[in-house]
Design an enzyme around this catalytic site. Structure first.
Site, short mmCIF file in Angstrom:
data_model
loop_
_atom_site.label_atom_id
_atom_site.label_comp_id
_atom_site.label_asym_id
_atom_site.label_seq_id
_atom_site.Cartn_x
_atom_site.Cartn_y
_atom_site.Cartn_z
N SER A 1 3.75 1.18 6.12
CA SER A 1 3.52 -0.26 5.92
C SER A 1 3.21 -0.50 4.45
O SER A 1 4.04 -0.17 3.61
CB SER A 1 2.39 -0.73 6.84
OG SER A 1 2.22 -2.13 6.73
N THR A 2 2.04 -1.01 4.12
CA THR A 2 1.71 -1.34 2.74
C THR A 2 1.84 -0.12 1.83
O THR A 2 1.25 0.92 2.09
CB THR A 2 0.26 -1.88 2.65
OG1 THR A 2 0.11 -2.93 3.59
CG2 THR A 2 -0.03 -2.40 1.26
N HIS B 1 7.28 -1.60 7.79
CA HIS B 1 6.87 -3.00 7.96
C HIS B 1 7.30 -3.78 6.72
O HIS B 1 6.79 -3.56 5.62
CB HIS B 1 5.35 -3.10 8.09
CG HIS B 1 4.81 -2.51 9.34
ND1 HIS B 1 3.47 -2.39 9.60
CD2 HIS B 1 5.43 -1.99 10.43
CE1 HIS B 1 3.28 -1.83 10.78
NE2 HIS B 1 4.46 -1.57 11.30
N MET C 1 -1.60 -0.49 6.18
CA MET C 1 -2.75 -1.20 6.73
C MET C 1 -2.67 -1.22 8.25
O MET C 1 -1.59 -1.36 8.82
CB MET C 1 -2.74 -2.63 6.19
CG MET C 1 -3.88 -3.50 6.64
SD MET C 1 -5.38 -3.15 5.71
CE MET C 1 -6.43 -4.49 6.31
N ASP D 1 -0.94 0.80 13.47
CA ASP D 1 0.36 1.06 14.07
C ASP D 1 0.79 2.50 13.77
O ASP D 1 0.70 2.97 12.65
CB ASP D 1 1.40 0.08 13.50
CG ASP D 1 2.73 0.15 14.25
OD1 ASP D 1 2.73 0.57 15.42
OD2 ASP D 1 3.75 -0.23 13.65
#
Length: 367
Positions: A190-191, A217, A309, A312
């Site tokens: 993600s991030t 993401h 973050m 998940d």
């Protein structure tokens, strides 16, 4: 007050489930808003200051003014537009990250002709980007208030020194002729993920004896350009996953912003794209992909969880582990945000915790 990594530090702070800091009214996340539109500057200021933990310390109309104010004010986060006069946001970003490294969020109304600029922004140090809902001047910007506030809070706690991580000079491009013990590698991020995924893929050999599925993401319309960036950074074939597509060794498929599952059809494993929200993310889920890999491949699955973050991927990693597969999580020392890997590690399902430059080697050793 900040620590030496640029993160906000306060005696009265507590930690939430993502290991981010929750700031009380005595402390603020200090934000510089940069946009050439007066309406957007005022609207973004209103949105940000509607949260008690955020304070807009100043605004800027273009990249030149932004660089000057970053030097003078040392904000915790910069919210940066791309299309501006005199100096665009992309050029300003490169100056900020080289002269006064600061967490930067790109917010842009870029249309579909220029989304590659957003991907380049991530490559040059932006923490994340936010798409304005209705173009350069979005009168409905309040629609994404929650996203803006959440990403500013995440960015405020990023250690920007980790964005300067150098890739390992060694790659693992030798031939792997022995029979593989793993058939699928599922990578979730993600991030901070686009840079991390490129780092991993760049270290894998063209003839890797497994299929690879990546779930990143990211806003759906940017995925084709992210795939192009992955292609530039590695020797593997990379493509956007399509419904019904088979998974082949030496090929990387990237989830297209939909729940992406692996299903068994006879002797073949295929991609299945679904538009439902049974998982915690409405349009994509690392858990969804990993759980389906565990079901289709059993002990032949390897899960890899990178910076991000939230949580998940933790359930998916546990499913792979329970099915007899292997699991790797990125070490905190290189994570831009140590959320997703941390939660997975805490479940006890992670076989190896590895710094980012060494993950490609760890993958090759485990397959």
């Amino acid at each position: 007050m900040k620590d030496e990594g640029g993160r906000i530090k306060d005696e009265d702070t507590t930690k939430n489930s993502d290991s981010s800091l929750i700031l009380h009214h005595s402390s603020f996340i200090r934000v510089l808003v940069v946009d050439d539109s007066s309406f957007m500057r005022k609207s973004l200021t209103y949105i940000l200051e509607s949260d008690d933990s955020i304070k807009v310390i100043d605004t800027a109309e273009d990249g030149i003014e932004a660089i000057k104010k970053v030097r003078e004010l040392h904000p915790d986060v910069v919210l940066l537009d791309i299309e501006m006069p005199r100096m665009d946001g992309f050029t300003a970003l490169r100056h900020i990250m080289s002269e006064c490294p600061t967490p930067v969020l790109v917010i842009s109304g870029l249309d579909k002709r220029e989304p590659a600029i957003a991907i380049k922004s991530l490559e040059h140090g932006a923490i994340d980007f936010i798409a304005k809902p209705s173009g350069v001047i979005s009168y409905d910007i309040d629609r994404i208030r929650g996203e803006i506030v959440a990403k500013v809070k995440t960015a405020a706690n990023v250690d920007v020194r980790k964005l300067e991580l150098k890739l390992s000079g060694e790659t693992f491009q030798k031939r792997w002729s022995q029979r593989t013990h793993k058939e699928i590698v599922v990578i979730g991020a993600s991030t901070g993920g686009p840079r991390a995924v490129v780092t991993v893929l760049s270290g894998l050999p063209r003839n890797i004896p497994t299929a690879i599925l990546v779930v990143q993401h990211i806003t759906q319309e940017f995925i084709p350009y992210l795939v192009d960036r992955f292609r530039w950074g590695c020797s593997l074939e990379v493509a956007v996953a399509e419904d019904g597509e088979t998974l082949d060794h030496g090929r990387v498929l990237v989830a297209p912003g939909l729940h992406t599952r692996i299903i068994q059809e006879g002797d073949q494993k295929r991609i299945s794209l679904v538009r439902e929200s049974s998982h915690e993310f409405s349009s994509y889920s690392v858990n969804c992909a990993m759980e389906s890999a565990a079901g289709s491949y059993g002990g032949g699955a390897l899960g890899v969880l990178l910076t991000g973050m939230g949580s998940d991927g933790a359930q998916g990693m546990k499913a792979i582990k329970n099915a007899g597969g292997g699991t790797i999580a990125e070490d905190q020392s290189t994570c831009v945000v140590f959320g997703m890997p941390r939660v997975a590690i805490e479940t006890g399902c992670v076989d190896r915790v590895v710094p980012l430059p060494d993950i490609a080697q760890a993958i090759m050793e485990m397959i």
